[in-house]
Design a protein around this motif. Structure first.
Motif, short mmCIF file in Angstrom:
data_model
loop_
_atom_site.label_atom_id
_atom_site.label_comp_id
_atom_site.label_asym_id
_atom_site.label_seq_id
_atom_site.Cartn_x
_atom_site.Cartn_y
_atom_site.Cartn_z
N UNK A 290 0.84 -1.19 0.00
CA UNK A 290 0.00 0.00 0.00
C UNK A 290 0.88 1.25 0.00
N UNK A 291 0.33 2.34 -0.51
CA UNK A 291 1.09 3.59 -0.55
C UNK A 291 1.55 4.00 0.85
N UNK A 292 0.62 3.99 1.82
CA UNK A 292 0.96 4.19 3.23
C UNK A 292 0.80 2.87 3.96
N UNK A 293 1.85 2.41 4.64
CA UNK A 293 1.79 1.20 5.46
C UNK A 293 2.34 1.53 6.84
N UNK A 294 1.60 1.17 7.88
CA UNK A 294 2.11 1.34 9.24
C UNK A 294 3.02 0.17 9.58
N UNK A 295 4.33 0.41 9.60
CA UNK A 295 5.27 -0.63 10.02
C UNK A 295 5.07 -0.93 11.50
N UNK A 296 4.89 0.11 12.29
CA UNK A 296 4.49 0.01 13.69
C UNK A 296 3.48 1.12 13.92
N UNK B 134 13.26 9.30 8.56
CA UNK B 134 14.25 8.61 9.38
C UNK B 134 15.07 7.60 8.59
N UNK B 135 14.55 7.18 7.42
CA UNK B 135 15.29 6.24 6.58
C UNK B 135 14.61 6.15 5.22
N UNK B 136 15.38 5.73 4.23
CA UNK B 136 14.76 5.45 2.93
C UNK B 136 15.66 4.50 2.15
N UNK B 137 15.09 3.87 1.15
CA UNK B 137 15.84 3.06 0.22
C UNK B 137 15.28 3.29 -1.17
N UNK B 138 16.14 3.19 -2.17
CA UNK B 138 15.70 3.43 -3.53
C UNK B 138 16.19 4.77 -4.04
N UNK B 139 15.61 5.22 -5.12
CA UNK B 139 16.00 6.46 -5.78
C UNK B 139 14.98 7.55 -5.42
N UNK B 140 15.21 8.21 -4.30
CA UNK B 140 14.28 9.22 -3.79
C UNK B 140 15.04 10.52 -3.60
N UNK B 141 14.46 11.60 -4.06
CA UNK B 141 15.02 12.93 -3.88
C UNK B 141 14.13 13.73 -2.93
N UNK B 142 14.76 14.57 -2.13
CA UNK B 142 14.03 15.36 -1.15
C UNK B 142 14.25 16.85 -1.42
N UNK C 276 10.22 12.70 -3.92
CA UNK C 276 9.76 12.17 -5.19
C UNK C 276 10.78 11.16 -5.72
N UNK C 277 10.28 10.15 -6.41
CA UNK C 277 11.11 9.09 -6.93
C UNK C 277 10.44 7.75 -6.73
N UNK C 278 11.26 6.73 -6.55
CA UNK C 278 10.75 5.37 -6.37
C UNK C 278 11.55 4.68 -5.28
N UNK D 293 5.59 3.72 6.72
CA UNK D 293 6.31 3.40 5.49
C UNK D 293 5.52 3.94 4.31
N UNK D 294 6.20 4.68 3.44
CA UNK D 294 5.59 5.18 2.21
C UNK D 294 6.21 4.42 1.05
N UNK D 295 5.39 3.65 0.34
CA UNK D 295 5.85 2.93 -0.84
C UNK D 295 5.71 3.88 -2.03
N UNK D 296 6.80 4.56 -2.29
CA UNK D 296 6.76 5.72 -3.18
C UNK D 296 7.02 5.35 -4.63
N UNK D 297 6.15 5.87 -5.48
CA UNK D 297 6.37 5.82 -6.92
C UNK D 297 5.75 7.08 -7.50
N UNK D 298 6.44 8.17 -7.28
CA UNK D 298 5.89 9.47 -7.64
C UNK D 298 6.29 10.51 -6.61
N UNK D 299 5.29 11.11 -5.94
CA UNK D 299 5.57 12.22 -5.04
C UNK D 299 4.69 12.13 -3.81
N UNK D 300 5.24 12.52 -2.67
CA UNK D 300 4.48 12.60 -1.42
C UNK D 300 4.96 13.83 -0.66
#
Length: 230
Positions: A21-27, A47-55, A84-86, A32-39
């Motif tokens: 899901x786009x928004x997932x509660x890890x706790x 606090x953390x990220x993985x992938x190709x994300x720009x801020x 934004x990114x993935x 967790x934001x499963x990003x494919x675009x912009x938020x």
């Protein structure tokens, strides 16, 4: 169980790889934001990220002069960043509990300090509480969001939702008020007799009065808002 082997600890606390899901509660306190675009997210909440994300920090005039003037007037911490990114983005805010809402054409007001993240495409605007601004630490403002999409807000401990009906207005402490339905417009009232019982966070006898049909969300904590550091 209060102690773990390394393997047990990793298995218990590792991220959920099945989250889609786009928004997932890890706790309860980590989104967790499963990003494919912009938020959009609260500045400083990453606090953390993985992938190709720009801020990027929100541009001064990105949303128009009107919103910039309101933010300059409020001087509070609803400074936003856009990612934004993935990839996977993890956001949180001082260990506060996170609630995710799926707006389906509805509108909601959220305290500017408690807004954590929202989906791009939601229509939003800043609502200043001018009548109470001089009475509270740093003033008070809220953000109105409307449309189709997800929004996440935070609260200290478990939030409580109170229903407002025409025959039953609800009074709340502004420092403990997290959100309310977009159909409501609160009034501010004072009662000097309640000064020692109500509004301890602000040091004043100010209450928010909600009348009509809708709901208001409160938290069991009086939050004193700090001015935004430029």
């Amino acid at each position: 169980m209060s102690k773990y082997s390394i393997h047990q600890f990793v298995q218990k606390t590792k991220q959920d790889e099945n989250a889609r899901e786009f928004f997932e509660l890890e706790t309860d306190r980590l989104l967790e934001v499963n990003l494919n675009g912009l938020v959009w997210a609260k500045a400083g909440s990453m606090i953390s990220y993985e992938g190709n994300i720009k801020f990027e920090r929100e541009g001064m005039l990105e949303h128009g002069l009107g919103k910039f003037v309101k933010k300059a007037f409020s001087g509070e911490g609803a400074q936003l960043m856009k990612a934004h990114g993935e990839g996977k983005l993890y956001v949180a805010d001082s260990g506060k509990k996170i609630t995710v809402l799926d707006l389906e054409g509805e509108s909601i007001y959220i305290n500017g300090n408690d807004l954590l993240a929202f989906q791009d495409g939601l229509v939003w605007d800043i609502k200043l509480m001018r009548r109470v601004a001089g009475m509270m630490a740093g003033g008070l403002f809220n953000i109105r969001l409307e449309g189709e999409g997800l929004v996440a807000f935070t609260s200290h401990y478990e939030p409580l939702t109170l229903l407002v009906t025409p025959d039953k207005p609800i009074y709340t402490d502004p420092n403990a008020t997290v959100a309310w339905s977009g159909s409501l417009e609160p009034d501010f009232v004072t009662d000097i007799q309640l000064k020692s019982l109500f509004g301890r966070g602000s040091g004043e006898s100010v209450q928010m009065k909600f009348s009509g049909n809708g709901f208001v969300v409160v938290q069991p904590y009086e939050e004193v808002y700090q001015a935004l550091q430029k």
